[in-house]
Motif scaffolding. Structure first.
Motif: not given
Length: 158
Positions: A44-46, A48, A50, A128-129, A132
């Motif tokens: 979740k942190e990697k 990012e 919302t 972007k997500q 990742k």
């Protein structure tokens, strides 16, 4: 006799895997499924994510869980019947085969729901997500492969 042992073994494996693994065929698949990936605080942190994305994902997960449970309610009585029939002597293979054929459409629906679930979760991500996520999954796959090879080597030594 050999045929009977093989069929019984296959049935035992099928029933056990269905009861234990739920709707994931392998642990590799479990860890690579976006639904499970997003439970990890690290992921979740990697990514990012919302708050809005997290809420949307939670709604998707709840919806998916409800549909999975509905299908599991259909599947479990069949699995129990198969287990009971396996206690008979001789084992009524034709009846068991018929029940396995009854299971097939349910298992297909479960798999399709799992694929839809993954796609719905990915749709919540921006480009972007997604990139990742792909990198995270790739790393996990490599890590899983290394663990598998290590286990295989240990087993061969024994």
């Amino acid at each position: 006799m050999k045929k009977w042992v093989c069929i019984t073994g296959l049935l035992m494996a099928l029933v056990a895997s269905t009861l234990q693994a739920g709707h994931h065929d392998t642990m590799k698949e479990y860890y690579q499924s976006p639904g499970n990936l997003f439970h990890s605080k690290h992921v979740k942190e990697k990514l990012e994510l919302t708050e809005k994305q997290l809420e949307k994902m939670q709604d998707i997960n709840i919806s998916h869980k409800k549909s999975y449970l509905a299908l599991a309610e259909e599947l479990n009585p069949i699995l129990i019947r198969i287990q009971r029939l396996r206690l008979d002597d001789p084992v009524p293979l034709r009846k068991i085969e018929s029940l396995l054929q009854d299971m097939a459409p349910i298992k297909i629906q479960m798999k399709m729901n799992q694929l839809r679930h993954c796609e719905e979760l990915k749709d919540v991500l921006n480009s972007k997500q997604r990139r990742k996520l792909k990198a995270i999954k790739s790393k996990m796959k490599q890590s899983y492969s290394k663990k598998q090879k290590s286990c295989y080597k240990k087993c061969r030594k024994k």
